[in-house]
Scaffold this motif. Sequence first.
Motif, PDB file in Angstrom:
ATOM      1  N   ARG A 188       0.841  -1.199   0.000  1.00  0.00           N
ATOM      2  CA  ARG A 188       0.000   0.000   0.000  1.00  0.00           C
ATOM      3  C   ARG A 188       0.877   1.251   0.000  1.00  0.00           C
ATOM      4  O   ARG A 188       2.041   1.204   0.370  1.00  0.00           O
ATOM      5  CB  ARG A 188      -0.891   0.027   1.256  1.00  0.00           C
ATOM      6  CG  ARG A 188      -1.919  -1.060   1.299  1.00  0.00           C
ATOM      7  CD  ARG A 188      -3.026  -0.770   0.341  1.00  0.00           C
ATOM      8  NE  ARG A 188      -3.898  -1.931   0.183  1.00  0.00           N
ATOM      9  CZ  ARG A 188      -5.076  -2.063   0.782  1.00  0.00           C
ATOM     10  NH1 ARG A 188      -5.523  -1.131   1.572  1.00  0.00           N
ATOM     11  NH2 ARG A 188      -5.817  -3.140   0.588  1.00  0.00           N
ATOM     12  N   THR A 229       0.171   4.258   1.883  1.00  0.00           N
ATOM     13  CA  THR A 229      -0.677   5.037   2.786  1.00  0.00           C
ATOM     14  C   THR A 229      -0.109   4.980   4.202  1.00  0.00           C
ATOM     15  O   THR A 229       0.915   4.347   4.445  1.00  0.00           O
ATOM     16  CB  THR A 229      -2.131   4.497   2.749  1.00  0.00           C
ATOM     17  OG1 THR A 229      -2.979   5.347   3.526  1.00  0.00           O
ATOM     18  CG2 THR A 229      -2.221   3.086   3.301  1.00  0.00           C
ATOM     19  N   ARG A 267      -4.510   3.988   8.490  1.00  0.00           N
ATOM     20  CA  ARG A 267      -5.548   3.984   7.443  1.00  0.00           C
ATOM     21  C   ARG A 267      -5.679   2.601   6.822  1.00  0.00           C
ATOM     22  O   ARG A 267      -6.777   2.120   6.560  1.00  0.00           O
ATOM     23  CB  ARG A 267      -5.215   4.998   6.344  1.00  0.00           C
ATOM     24  CG  ARG A 267      -5.438   6.428   6.761  1.00  0.00           C
ATOM     25  CD  ARG A 267      -5.046   7.381   5.627  1.00  0.00           C
ATOM     26  NE  ARG A 267      -4.986   8.728   6.123  1.00  0.00           N
ATOM     27  CZ  ARG A 267      -6.037   9.577   6.135  1.00  0.00           C
ATOM     28  NH1 ARG A 267      -7.187   9.203   5.614  1.00  0.00           N
ATOM     29  NH2 ARG A 267      -5.915  10.781   6.639  1.00  0.00           N
ATOM     30  N   ALA A 268      -4.523   1.960   6.575  1.00  0.00           N
ATOM     31  CA  ALA A 268      -4.546   0.619   5.976  1.00  0.00           C
ATOM     32  C   ALA A 268      -5.233  -0.384   6.909  1.00  0.00           C
ATOM     33  O   ALA A 268      -5.981  -1.255   6.475  1.00  0.00           O
ATOM     34  CB  ALA A 268      -3.135   0.165   5.651  1.00  0.00           C
ATOM     35  N   LEU A 324      -7.602   0.235   9.076  1.00  0.00           N
ATOM     36  CA  LEU A 324      -9.033   0.508   9.212  1.00  0.00           C
ATOM     37  C   LEU A 324      -9.821   0.239   7.934  1.00  0.00           C
ATOM     38  O   LEU A 324     -11.039   0.224   7.949  1.00  0.00           O
ATOM     39  CB  LEU A 324      -9.259   1.976   9.624  1.00  0.00           C
ATOM     40  CG  LEU A 324      -8.768   2.367  11.002  1.00  0.00           C
ATOM     41  CD1 LEU A 324      -9.070   3.835  11.277  1.00  0.00           C
ATOM     42  CD2 LEU A 324      -9.400   1.511  12.083  1.00  0.00           C
ATOM     43  N   ASP A 325      -9.103   0.005   6.852  1.00  0.00           N
ATOM     44  CA  ASP A 325      -9.733  -0.047   5.529  1.00  0.00           C
ATOM     45  C   ASP A 325     -10.647  -1.269   5.305  1.00  0.00           C
ATOM     46  O   ASP A 325     -11.538  -1.230   4.469  1.00  0.00           O
ATOM     47  CB  ASP A 325      -8.565   0.061   4.533  1.00  0.00           C
ATOM     48  CG  ASP A 325      -8.855  -0.448   3.170  1.00  0.00           C
ATOM     49  OD1 ASP A 325      -8.735  -1.653   2.948  1.00  0.00           O
ATOM     50  OD2 ASP A 325      -9.218   0.378   2.336  1.00  0.00           O
ATOM     51  N   GLN A 326     -10.464  -2.352   6.067  1.00  0.00           N
ATOM     52  CA  GLN A 326     -11.303  -3.563   6.095  1.00  0.00           C
ATOM     53  C   GLN A 326     -11.110  -4.511   4.919  1.00  0.00           C
ATOM     54  O   GLN A 326     -11.612  -5.631   4.947  1.00  0.00           O
ATOM     55  CB  GLN A 326     -12.813  -3.248   6.211  1.00  0.00           C
ATOM     56  CG  GLN A 326     -13.190  -2.344   7.373  1.00  0.00           C
ATOM     57  CD  GLN A 326     -12.825  -2.911   8.736  1.00  0.00           C
ATOM     58  OE1 GLN A 326     -13.106  -4.059   9.046  1.00  0.00           O
ATOM     59  NE2 GLN A 326     -12.183  -2.115   9.573  1.00  0.00           N
ATOM     60  N   THR A 327     -10.433  -4.074   3.848  1.00  0.00           N
ATOM     61  CA  THR A 327     -10.259  -5.007   2.733  1.00  0.00           C
ATOM     62  C   THR A 327      -8.986  -5.839   2.910  1.00  0.00           C
ATOM     63  O   THR A 327      -8.908  -6.980   2.488  1.00  0.00           O
ATOM     64  CB  THR A 327     -10.174  -4.267   1.381  1.00  0.00           C
ATOM     65  OG1 THR A 327      -9.107  -3.319   1.432  1.00  0.00           O
ATOM     66  CG2 THR A 327     -11.471  -3.540   1.090  1.00  0.00           C
ATOM     67  N   SER A 351      -9.834  -7.345   8.362  1.00  0.00           N
ATOM     68  CA  SER A 351     -11.104  -6.782   8.809  1.00  0.00           C
ATOM     69  C   SER A 351     -11.235  -6.922  10.319  1.00  0.00           C
ATOM     70  O   SER A 351     -10.453  -7.617  10.966  1.00  0.00           O
ATOM     71  CB  SER A 351     -12.264  -7.465   8.098  1.00  0.00           C
ATOM     72  OG  SER A 351     -12.290  -8.821   8.447  1.00  0.00           O
ATOM     73  N   THR A 375       3.125   2.624   5.086  1.00  0.00           N
ATOM     74  CA  THR A 375       3.100   1.157   4.961  1.00  0.00           C
ATOM     75  C   THR A 375       4.274   0.632   4.147  1.00  0.00           C
ATOM     76  O   THR A 375       4.842  -0.409   4.472  1.00  0.00           O
ATOM     77  CB  THR A 375       1.797   0.697   4.301  1.00  0.00           C
ATOM     78  OG1 THR A 375       1.556   1.508   3.151  1.00  0.00           O
ATOM     79  CG2 THR A 375       0.615   0.835   5.249  1.00  0.00           C
TER      80      THR A 375
END
Length: 278
Positions: free
Chosen positions: A153, A155, A159-160, A162-165, A168, A190
């Motif tokens: 990623r 980012t 954020r990574a 919390l992104d859930q993809t 999760s 990241t």
Amino acid sequence: MVRAGLQAHVAGRVIARVDVLHPRAIRRHALGPEDFTGRLAGARIEAARRRGKYLWLELSDKEALLAHLGMSGQMLVQPEGEPDEKHLRVRVRFTDGGPELRFVDQRTFGGFALSDLVDADGELLPSTIAHIGRDPMDPQFDPKQAVRALRSRRTEVKRALLDQTLVSGVGNIYADEALWRAKLHWSRLTEKLTNAQGTLLLESAADVMAEALKAGGTSFDALYVNVNGQSGYFERSLNVYGQADRPCPRCGTPIRREPFMNRSSYFCPRCQPRPRRK
Ligand SMILES: [Zn+2]
């Protein structure tokens, strides 16, 4: 915790009828209340399943009853004839005449929707959440693959998370606790994490989740499937979240709070130094 309660109390049972007592509780079901109750009557609940923060009852015929607990939703298992709760929104009765399932939600942010089950990632998932990643406690979670994906990623690490993809089940609180355990500042990039740091971070997230589950499990009651998963863990075991100005349990430095995506990030400025940027 909620999933385990539902698995114990409603899996294997056949729905006789469903009463929707507040239309807002099924607003996510686009086809409306008559379609909702009509399709559920006669359906058999095969299992209670969860991925990340998403919970569903797997039904016969490749359908799923997705449940959103929202902020205040509760699943209760109550004997038929017990007085209705003040904020009862949906009642599910079963053909066996045994205890009924009640969805109670004061603010009605939560609710139900029916979704098709699709083959994704080697298992049956509701189509609406098929893109959600496995959570770190899932026996089939692949940490090496997840660390690779995390490091690819571009980012900030929180954020990574919390992104859930990618993974999760990690919300704001669990993210801050996991970052503290892994000694990483939330704004670390990241792509600059080492393999070891990524691995430690995901292991820490799994540990935080396992401890929360264990703490919540202590208040489990046979007839009370549970509230929204916010157990005593939140009062007893938090190291950084909500602890601004209190000493870091590891080094004694006062915990700091910073704004993050309309919420907050809590961290120890000594254990989790801010990354230097060029
Ligand atoms: Zn510290």
